[in-house]
Design an enzyme around this catalytic site. Sequence first.
Site, PDB file in Angstrom:
ATOM      1  N   LYS A 290       0.826  -1.216   0.000  1.00  0.00           N
ATOM      2  CA  LYS A 290       0.000   0.000   0.000  1.00  0.00           C
ATOM      3  C   LYS A 290       0.862   1.269   0.000  1.00  0.00           C
ATOM      4  O   LYS A 290       0.646   2.170  -0.793  1.00  0.00           O
ATOM      5  CB  LYS A 290      -0.926   0.033   1.236  1.00  0.00           C
ATOM      6  CG  LYS A 290      -1.893  -1.117   1.336  1.00  0.00           C
ATOM      7  CD  LYS A 290      -2.872  -0.936   2.491  1.00  0.00           C
ATOM      8  CE  LYS A 290      -2.246  -0.963   3.871  1.00  0.00           C
ATOM      9  NZ  LYS A 290      -1.664  -2.269   4.264  1.00  0.00           N
TER      10      LYS A 290
ATOM     11  N   ARG B 213     -10.044   0.885   8.446  1.00  0.00           N
ATOM     12  CA  ARG B 213      -9.741  -0.518   8.706  1.00  0.00           C
ATOM     13  C   ARG B 213     -10.872  -1.207   9.462  1.00  0.00           C
ATOM     14  O   ARG B 213     -10.760  -2.398   9.773  1.00  0.00           O
ATOM     15  CB  ARG B 213      -8.473  -0.602   9.551  1.00  0.00           C
ATOM     16  CG  ARG B 213      -7.187  -0.853   8.761  1.00  0.00           C
ATOM     17  CD  ARG B 213      -6.040  -0.738   9.730  1.00  0.00           C
ATOM     18  NE  ARG B 213      -4.879  -1.490   9.415  1.00  0.00           N
ATOM     19  CZ  ARG B 213      -3.732  -0.959   8.974  1.00  0.00           C
ATOM     20  NH1 ARG B 213      -3.649   0.328   8.725  1.00  0.00           N
ATOM     21  NH2 ARG B 213      -2.694  -1.723   8.798  1.00  0.00           N
TER      22      ARG B 213
ATOM     23  N   ARG C 256      11.384  -6.792   5.231  1.00  0.00           N
ATOM     24  CA  ARG C 256      11.301  -5.354   5.488  1.00  0.00           C
ATOM     25  C   ARG C 256      11.745  -5.033   6.909  1.00  0.00           C
ATOM     26  O   ARG C 256      12.413  -4.036   7.154  1.00  0.00           O
ATOM     27  CB  ARG C 256       9.843  -4.879   5.263  1.00  0.00           C
ATOM     28  CG  ARG C 256       9.643  -3.393   5.484  1.00  0.00           C
ATOM     29  CD  ARG C 256       8.261  -2.927   5.053  1.00  0.00           C
ATOM     30  NE  ARG C 256       7.237  -3.149   6.068  1.00  0.00           N
ATOM     31  CZ  ARG C 256       5.942  -2.850   5.921  1.00  0.00           C
ATOM     32  NH1 ARG C 256       5.514  -2.346   4.783  1.00  0.00           N
ATOM     33  NH2 ARG C 256       5.074  -3.072   6.884  1.00  0.00           N
TER      34      ARG C 256
ATOM     35  N   ARG D 104      11.073  -1.765  12.162  1.00  0.00           N
ATOM     36  CA  ARG D 104       9.712  -1.856  12.730  1.00  0.00           C
ATOM     37  C   ARG D 104       9.571  -3.152  13.502  1.00  0.00           C
ATOM     38  O   ARG D 104       9.660  -4.235  12.929  1.00  0.00           O
ATOM     39  CB  ARG D 104       8.666  -1.792  11.596  1.00  0.00           C
ATOM     40  CG  ARG D 104       8.400  -0.393  11.123  1.00  0.00           C
ATOM     41  CD  ARG D 104       7.339  -0.366  10.049  1.00  0.00           C
ATOM     42  NE  ARG D 104       6.060  -0.947  10.475  1.00  0.00           N
ATOM     43  CZ  ARG D 104       4.958  -0.892   9.744  1.00  0.00           C
ATOM     44  NH1 ARG D 104       4.972  -0.292   8.564  1.00  0.00           N
ATOM     45  NH2 ARG D 104       3.840  -1.424  10.188  1.00  0.00           N
TER      46      ARG D 104
ATOM     47  N   ARG E  22      -1.688  -9.381  13.002  1.00  0.00           N
ATOM     48  CA  ARG E  22      -2.157  -8.277  12.151  1.00  0.00           C
ATOM     49  C   ARG E  22      -3.051  -8.829  11.034  1.00  0.00           C
ATOM     50  O   ARG E  22      -4.050  -8.201  10.667  1.00  0.00           O
ATOM     51  CB  ARG E  22      -0.964  -7.494  11.591  1.00  0.00           C
ATOM     52  CG  ARG E  22      -0.325  -6.604  12.657  1.00  0.00           C
ATOM     53  CD  ARG E  22       1.139  -6.328  12.369  1.00  0.00           C
ATOM     54  NE  ARG E  22       1.347  -5.428  11.260  1.00  0.00           N
ATOM     55  CZ  ARG E  22       2.514  -5.312  10.604  1.00  0.00           C
ATOM     56  NH1 ARG E  22       3.552  -6.043  10.976  1.00  0.00           N
ATOM     57  NH2 ARG E  22       2.645  -4.468   9.624  1.00  0.00           N
TER      58      ARG E  22
END
Length: 207
Positions: A30, A105, A144, A150, A162
């Site tokens: 996204k 969301r 990532r 993160r 998630r």
Amino acid sequence: MEKSHLKWVSLDKYFFMINLVLFGKPGAGKGTQASFLKEQFNLVHISTGDLFRNNIKNETPLGMLAKSYMDQGDLVPDQVTIDMLEAEVDQNPQAKGFIFDGFPRTEAQAGALDAFLKEKQMEISATLALEAADDVLVERLLERGKSSGRTDDQDESKIRNRFEEYNLKTAPLRDYYTKQNKFHSVNGIGSIEEITHRLTQLINSLN
Ligand code: AMP
């Protein structure tokens, strides 16, 4: 004269603004795609995840609250998120349109967004969902996490949580936007350029 000018501006906004929602599970691309699309279509990009991370970096009370949820891979409560999003839209009165990345969301957020935009004689033009299989996404996120730092990308159980949040709370938005004739599914597997091309074609085909 003043009055008719105002009318024209609001009609112009109503018919010609493009407001897009980018859907997709964590890792679907996204953020990457939003940064291309915002240039191409001259949109303001609002990522609620980035806004929360900025608040965390600046150690604001909102950041501290959000962190307690984000660290677990849980969604931040609706009202906090909605208020933050609305404040961000209000800070961009000159925008030609918005690309919402990671918002809404939940159905409560989607309803609040529709009501908020309607007050401003604006509306969502389309929602674009980037689709990819969970296993591909887990691999992308762990990769990532090595460079982004993160913490929510570094632990597979948090990543899976998630996805659970997405399946439970975000996936029902497919029906919400399908009922409004605004839901579009896009294959999220391929090179970044290929996916940008798919999204661009779709946006150009919107009337
Ligand atoms: P993202 O960068 O979009 O993957 O978001 C990272 C985290 O921020 C999510 O796992 C949630 O904890 C939080 N977050 C971002 N957007 C929202 C939202 N619209 N509603 C609730 N929590 C959110």
